[in-house]
Scaffold this motif. Sequence first.
Motif, mmCIF file in Angstrom:
data_model
loop_
_atom_site.group_PDB
_atom_site.id
_atom_site.type_symbol
_atom_site.label_atom_id
_atom_site.label_comp_id
_atom_site.label_asym_id
_atom_site.label_seq_id
_atom_site.Cartn_x
_atom_site.Cartn_y
_atom_site.Cartn_z
ATOM 1 N N GLU A 40 45.554 33.350 45.222
ATOM 2 C CA GLU A 40 46.502 34.181 44.497
ATOM 3 C C GLU A 40 47.270 33.329 43.501
ATOM 4 N N LEU A 41 47.852 33.977 42.522
ATOM 5 C CA LEU A 41 48.651 33.289 41.526
ATOM 6 C C LEU A 41 49.766 32.503 42.208
ATOM 7 N N TRP A 51 45.268 31.402 30.393
ATOM 8 C CA TRP A 51 45.349 31.691 31.827
ATOM 9 C C TRP A 51 45.799 33.119 32.044
ATOM 10 N N HIS A 52 45.219 33.763 33.055
ATOM 11 C CA HIS A 52 45.504 35.157 33.359
ATOM 12 C C HIS A 52 45.505 35.363 34.866
ATOM 13 N N GLU A 53 46.028 36.499 35.271
ATOM 14 C CA GLU A 53 45.881 36.954 36.649
ATOM 15 C C GLU A 53 45.003 38.187 36.590
ATOM 16 N N ARG A 60 43.911 37.209 41.226
ATOM 17 C CA ARG A 60 43.286 35.889 41.215
ATOM 18 C C ARG A 60 43.641 35.129 39.940
ATOM 19 N N VAL A 61 43.815 33.833 40.093
ATOM 20 C CA VAL A 61 44.062 32.970 38.944
ATOM 21 C C VAL A 61 42.758 32.867 38.155
ATOM 22 N N VAL A 73 48.790 43.580 44.311
ATOM 23 C CA VAL A 73 48.763 42.869 43.036
ATOM 24 C C VAL A 73 48.619 43.835 41.881
ATOM 25 N N VAL A 112 49.255 35.415 32.175
ATOM 26 C CA VAL A 112 50.195 34.458 32.757
ATOM 27 C C VAL A 112 50.742 33.554 31.674
#
Length: 185
Positions: free
Chosen positions: A97-98, A65-67, A71-72, A177, A183
């Motif tokens: 958003e995260l 998982w990343h931002e 955005r997720v 951001v 993440v």
Amino acid sequence: MARPHPYNFVHVLLPQLVWRRPDAVRRELSDPALARDLLLYVWDKAGEDLAPADRVPPRGLRLSWHEVAGRVTALVHLPAPQSTTEAHFAALVYDEELGEEPDEADDDLPEARPRYFTLEATLGLSTDHGSPTVVGEWQGDYHHHLGRGPAGGRPDTAEAFLKVLASVLGPLPGADVPYMRIVRS
């Protein structure tokens, strides 16, 4: 020519599943044990009608998982591609958003479908710097090439792919951001 097993997984079954049940799939992918089970299940389905010799082991198949641009983003790491149109990665980009979860209060609204991107192997000579790639996006039944991608098969390919996605997406309107951050893996 692409091997049918990885092609079916990346270009047919995974996007169909994600778009058919976006909220449920996102919840399953958010749980590491369920994510692994779901990815392996879809991988097996992608190869179930193939001859045993055409099946590819899921070596390297995992999720992180990343931002990306606020955005997720779920990044699916795939077995190493052996031919054009086979992918190094697939990315599910959610517009929230995260930390923002899908709104379950209004059942009348359709579920928000994530954007679905791929980093695919393409024709060209591999060098010491990696193999050539192209960034693609599936939108329903349409596949669009967005241009050359970062060199494939390198330790920094995933990070470079996410940076390309950040530039394609741009920041969320009005959001302050970071460009990109991991993440959890």
